[in-house]
Scaffold this active site. Structure first.
Site, PDB file in Angstrom:
ATOM      1  CG  ASP A 140       8.311  11.508  -5.407  1.00 43.05           C
ATOM      2  OD1 ASP A 140       7.509  10.861  -4.690  1.00 43.05           O
ATOM      3  OD2 ASP A 140       8.262  12.749  -5.533  1.00 43.05           O
ATOM      4  N   PRO A 171      -7.557   7.778  -4.047  1.00 39.43           N
ATOM      5  CG  PRO A 171      -7.731   5.572  -4.792  1.00 39.43           C
ATOM      6  CD  PRO A 171      -6.733   6.666  -4.530  1.00 39.43           C
ATOM      7  CG  HIS A 187      -8.135  -3.751  -1.194  1.00 39.10           C
ATOM      8  ND1 HIS A 187      -9.197  -2.921  -1.470  1.00 39.10           N
ATOM      9  CD2 HIS A 187      -7.076  -2.931  -0.955  1.00 39.10           C
ATOM     10  CE1 HIS A 187      -8.786  -1.654  -1.416  1.00 39.10           C
ATOM     11  NE2 HIS A 187      -7.504  -1.633  -1.105  1.00 39.10           N
ATOM     12  CB  THR A 188      -5.637 -10.601  -1.929  1.00 36.10           C
ATOM     13  OG1 THR A 188      -5.549 -11.916  -1.403  1.00 36.10           O
ATOM     14  CG2 THR A 188      -4.220 -10.145  -2.284  1.00 36.10           C
ATOM     15  CG  ASP A 210      -8.955 -12.198   1.514  1.00 38.29           C
ATOM     16  OD1 ASP A 210      -8.291 -12.350   2.568  1.00 38.29           O
ATOM     17  OD2 ASP A 210      -8.428 -12.233   0.388  1.00 38.29           O
ATOM     18  CG  ASP A 218      -5.784 -15.821  -1.317  1.00 37.22           C
ATOM     19  OD1 ASP A 218      -6.294 -14.671  -1.375  1.00 37.22           O
ATOM     20  OD2 ASP A 218      -5.910 -16.565  -0.322  1.00 37.22           O
ATOM     21  CG  HIS A 244      -1.208   5.491  -0.187  1.00 34.64           C
ATOM     22  ND1 HIS A 244      -1.752   5.934   0.992  1.00 34.64           N
ATOM     23  CD2 HIS A 244      -2.144   4.692  -0.724  1.00 34.64           C
ATOM     24  CE1 HIS A 244      -2.960   5.405   1.161  1.00 34.64           C
ATOM     25  NE2 HIS A 244      -3.222   4.638   0.131  1.00 34.64           N
ATOM     26  CG  ASP A 245       6.319   6.910  -3.275  1.00 36.72           C
ATOM     27  OD1 ASP A 245       6.263   8.147  -3.150  1.00 36.72           O
ATOM     28  OD2 ASP A 245       7.339   6.317  -3.681  1.00 36.72           O
ATOM     29  CG  ASN A 296      -1.682   8.722   7.632  1.00 39.90           C
ATOM     30  OD1 ASN A 296      -2.558   7.963   8.010  1.00 39.90           O
ATOM     31  ND2 ASN A 296      -1.039   9.530   8.452  1.00 39.90           N
ATOM     32  N   GLY A 313       4.128  10.884  -8.262  1.00 43.03           N
ATOM     33  CA  GLY A 313       4.969   9.837  -8.849  1.00 43.03           C
ATOM     34  C   GLY A 313       5.717   9.031  -7.797  1.00 43.03           C
ATOM     35  CB  SER A 341       6.643  12.341  -2.041  1.00 43.40           C
ATOM     36  OG  SER A 341       5.662  11.516  -2.637  1.00 43.40           O
ATOM     37  NE  ARG A 369      -4.020   1.675   2.149  1.00 42.93           N
ATOM     38  CZ  ARG A 369      -4.286   2.434   3.198  1.00 42.93           C
ATOM     39  NH1 ARG A 369      -3.635   2.277   4.324  1.00 42.93           N
ATOM     40  NH2 ARG A 369      -5.225   3.348   3.087  1.00 42.93           N
TER      41      ARG A 369
HETATM   42  C1  HEM Z   1      -9.235   1.221  -6.125  1.00 44.30           C
HETATM   43  C2  HEM Z   1      -9.072   2.199  -5.265  1.00 44.30           C
HETATM   44  C3  HEM Z   1      -8.633   1.979  -3.856  1.00 44.30           C
HETATM   45  C4  HEM Z   1      -9.278   2.454  -2.749  1.00 44.30           C
HETATM   46  C5  HEM Z   1     -10.523   3.317  -2.720  1.00 44.30           C
HETATM   47  C6  HEM Z   1      -8.539   1.973  -1.596  1.00 44.30           C
HETATM   48  C7  HEM Z   1      -8.858   2.260  -0.298  1.00 44.30           C
HETATM   49  C8  HEM Z   1      -8.318   1.622   0.803  1.00 44.30           C
HETATM   50  C9  HEM Z   1      -8.763   1.801   2.161  1.00 44.30           C
HETATM   51  C10 HEM Z   1      -9.823   2.792   2.608  1.00 44.30           C
HETATM   52  C11 HEM Z   1      -8.054   0.947   2.943  1.00 44.30           C
HETATM   53  C12 HEM Z   1      -8.183   0.749   4.444  1.00 44.30           C
HETATM   54  C13 HEM Z   1      -7.407   1.775   5.195  1.00 44.30           C
HETATM   55  C14 HEM Z   1      -7.701   1.732   6.657  1.00 44.30           C
HETATM   56  O1  HEM Z   1      -8.881   1.723   7.006  1.00 44.30           O
HETATM   57  O2  HEM Z   1      -6.748   1.717   7.456  1.00 44.30           O
HETATM   58  C15 HEM Z   1      -7.152   0.228   2.081  1.00 44.30           C
HETATM   59  C16 HEM Z   1      -6.254  -0.737   2.499  1.00 44.30           C
HETATM   60  C17 HEM Z   1      -5.322  -1.326   1.688  1.00 44.30           C
HETATM   61  N1  HEM Z   1      -5.084  -0.997   0.356  1.00 44.30           N
HETATM   62 FE1  HEM Z   1      -6.309   0.044  -0.834  1.00 44.30          FE
HETATM   63  N2  HEM Z   1      -7.485   1.216  -2.024  1.00 44.30           N
HETATM   64  C18 HEM Z   1      -7.495   1.199  -3.391  1.00 44.30           C
HETATM   65  C19 HEM Z   1      -6.545   0.610  -4.200  1.00 44.30           C
HETATM   66  C20 HEM Z   1      -5.423  -0.024  -3.737  1.00 44.30           C
HETATM   67  C21 HEM Z   1      -4.278  -0.385  -4.549  1.00 44.30           C
HETATM   68  C22 HEM Z   1      -4.136  -0.065  -6.029  1.00 44.30           C
HETATM   69  C23 HEM Z   1      -3.396  -1.020  -3.730  1.00 44.30           C
HETATM   70  C24 HEM Z   1      -2.035  -1.589  -4.046  1.00 44.30           C
HETATM   71  C25 HEM Z   1      -1.652  -1.977  -5.232  1.00 44.30           C
HETATM   72  C26 HEM Z   1      -3.994  -1.070  -2.414  1.00 44.30           C
HETATM   73  C27 HEM Z   1      -3.460  -1.715  -1.322  1.00 44.30           C
HETATM   74  C28 HEM Z   1      -4.051  -1.778  -0.070  1.00 44.30           C
HETATM   75  C29 HEM Z   1      -3.619  -2.667   0.996  1.00 44.30           C
HETATM   76  C30 HEM Z   1      -2.539  -3.728   0.885  1.00 44.30           C
HETATM   77  C31 HEM Z   1      -4.418  -2.376   2.112  1.00 44.30           C
HETATM   78  C32 HEM Z   1      -4.324  -3.014   3.505  1.00 44.30           C
HETATM   79  C33 HEM Z   1      -3.366  -2.208   4.339  1.00 44.30           C
HETATM   80  C34 HEM Z   1      -3.031  -2.786   5.706  1.00 44.30           C
HETATM   81  O3  HEM Z   1      -3.555  -3.831   6.092  1.00 44.30           O
HETATM   82  O4  HEM Z   1      -2.186  -2.156   6.383  1.00 44.30           O
HETATM   83  N3  HEM Z   1      -5.203  -0.433  -2.458  1.00 44.30           N
HETATM   84  N4  HEM Z   1      -7.328   0.661   0.778  1.00 44.30           N
HETATM   85  C1  LIG Z   2      -1.341   9.615   9.905  1.00 42.67           C
HETATM   86  O1  LIG Z   2      -1.990  10.847  10.113  1.00 42.67           O
HETATM   87  C2  LIG Z   2      -2.363  11.103  11.444  1.00 42.67           C
HETATM   88  C3  LIG Z   2      -3.071  12.440  11.466  1.00 42.67           C
HETATM   89  O2  LIG Z   2      -4.238  12.357  10.745  1.00 42.67           O
HETATM   90  C4  LIG Z   2      -1.121  11.120  12.339  1.00 42.67           C
HETATM   91  O3  LIG Z   2      -1.511  11.297  13.691  1.00 42.67           O
HETATM   92  C5  LIG Z   2      -0.375   9.798  12.213  1.00 42.67           C
HETATM   93  O4  LIG Z   2       0.821   9.850  12.946  1.00 42.67           O
HETATM   94  C6  LIG Z   2      -0.047   9.521  10.747  1.00 42.67           C
HETATM   95  N1  LIG Z   2       0.522   8.194  10.627  1.00 42.67           N
HETATM   96  C7  LIG Z   2       1.764   7.971  10.225  1.00 42.67           C
HETATM   97  C8  LIG Z   2       2.186   6.563  10.158  1.00 42.67           C
HETATM   98  O5  LIG Z   2       2.528   8.862   9.900  1.00 42.67           O
END
Ligand code: HEM
Ligand SMILES: *[C@@H]1O[C@H](CO)[C@@H](O)[C@H](O)[C@H]1NC(C)=O
Ligand SMILES: *[C@@H]1O[C@H](CO)[C@@H](O)[C@H](O)[C@H]1NC(C)=O
Length: 315
Positions: A74, A161, A191-192, A236, A243, A66-67, A94, A72, A76, A62
């Site tokens: 980079d 997004p 999201h697997t 999941d 998977d 986000h990076d 974040n 890009g 950041s 993830r």
């Molecule tokens: C299609 C648009 C996408 C949306 C709207 C989205 C949104 C989110 C949200 C809201 C979460 C949960 C964050 C939280 O509640 O802490 C999440 C988790 C995650 N996202 Fe996405 N995501 C998207 C696409 C992607 C893409 C493209 C990737 C990587 C290629 C990705 C990888 C992940 C992973 C691995 C998690 C789990 C993180 C963890 O367990 O620490 N997502 N995503």
């Molecule tokens: C994510 O942002 C929150 C503020 O919304 C901050 O308190 C938290 O430390 C940030 N998490 C990381 C890993 O930098």
């Protein structure tokens, strides 16, 4: 004969994608002369960290997403805020990113062997591929040579997004980065791995009943939320295994985020959800291709970037 022809086509495609990387200053063997051990060192550090905590694979994948979607690929996302600047990292968007210490550890190890050579952006990109593999996903190589950026602003996170977008909005947003609808679905398959916190889906539980949410699953989500906004819900049943189980969720009206469910609701993406749920090999192939593409988004070349000494600070 047919096989030979296919092979030639395959080689041509490989070369063409190679040209795209090289135009951006990237190549597969970028560190061969300057730091031949770079990939091995990063791989070992990441693999060791994931053995200790397999849930970090999700965080690293993830982080790379986000990076790349902000300014890009980079690094950041790694910059800490300073007294005059609030960085991306500290945005509410974040969304609980994890794994920064793994990147710091990998950087420290490569700096010992070849100081000032391997960029933080490359380390983030490489780490995500090792995380996919360590969790049971496909093995694939990405080009290297990204430079680290000097800008990280909280307001840029609006390019990420939100989970409330519907399929056509997601298609538009990913399309702005050059992805097809199919690539967007494949990438969502990340999201697997991992979890979402209640705050990311609780909007689905109040007000009018979400017609695309199974009532039994809604109860499960409500139960998660009863323990507070930061309570985690796995996407999941196999949160640490890469998977295709994730794709069954939306098929059963049991996608966790509304953005997951919407991919099944829309006729433009539903067939891909079904195809990936049915055929894991197809998902793996499309996922790795889309990840390679993502890893080259708006990379900084030459003097537009630098190789940071400390991934958390510009030089
Ligand atoms: C299609 C648009 C996408 C949306 C709207 C989205 C949104 C989110 C949200 C809201 C979460 C949960 C964050 C939280 O509640 O802490 C999440 C988790 C995650 N996202 Fe996405 N995501 C998207 C696409 C992607 C893409 C493209 C990737 C990587 C290629 C990705 C990888 C992940 C992973 C691995 C998690 C789990 C993180 C963890 O367990 O620490 N997502 N995503
Ligand atoms: C994510 O942002 C929150 C503020 O919304 C901050 O308190 C938290 O430390 C940030 N998490 C990381 C890993 O930098
Ligand atoms: C998606 O959201 C946009 C903006 O809110 C809306 O105009 C559009 O009708 C929605 N599409 C679908 C299929 O619900």
């Amino acid at each position: 004969m047919v096989i030979a022809k296919l092979f030639v086509v395959f080689l041509l495609l490989q070369m063409m994608s190679g040209f795209v990387f090289r135009a951006k200053g990237l190549s597969m063997g970028y560190y061969i002369m300057s730091c031949p051990m770079a990939e091995l060192i990063v791989r070992n550090t990441v693999t060791r960290a994931l053995q200790a905590d397999p849930t970090l694979a999700a965080g690293l994948i993830r982080m790379h997403f986000h990076d790349c979607f902000i300014e890009g690929c980079d690094a950041s996302i790694l910059l800490d805020s300073t007294k005059d600047n609030t960085a991306e990292k500290d945005s509410p968007a974040n969304l609980s990113l994890r794994g920064y210490e793994v990147i710091d550890a990998a950087k420290a190890e490569v700096e010992k062997k070849c100081p000032g050579v391997v960029s933080c952006a490359d380390i983030v990109a490489m780490a995500s591929t090792y995380a996919v593999f360590a969790a049971g996903g496909p093995v694939y190589d990405i080009p290297k040579g990204r430079k680290d950026g000097r800008r990280s602003k909280i307001e840029d996170t609006r390019n990420l997004p939100p989970p409330t977008l519907n399929a056509s909005e997601l298609i538009t947003m990913f399309g702005q980065h050059g992805f097809t609808a199919q690539e967007m679905v494949a990438l969502s398959g990340a999201h697997t791995l991992g979890v979402a916190r209640c705050s990311s889906f609780k909007n689905r539980l109040s007000g009018t009943v979400d017609p695309n949410l199974d009532s039994g699953f809604a109860k499960q989500l409500a139960k998660t939320c009863s323990a507070g906004d930061n309570t985690e819900q796995s996407f999941d049943a196999t949160r640490n295994i890469f998977d295709n189980v994730y794709f069954n969720g939306p098929q059963r009206k049991a996608g966790v985020l509304s953005s997951d469910q919407t991919l099944f609701a829309s006729a433009r993406t539903r067939n891909k959800i079904n195809a990936y749920a049915f055929n894991q090999a197809m998902f793996f192939l499309d996922f790795q291709q889309a990840m390679v593409k993502m890893s080259t988004l708006d990379v900084k070349e030459g003097s537009k970037g630098e190789v940071r000494k400390d991934c958390r600070k510009i030089n």
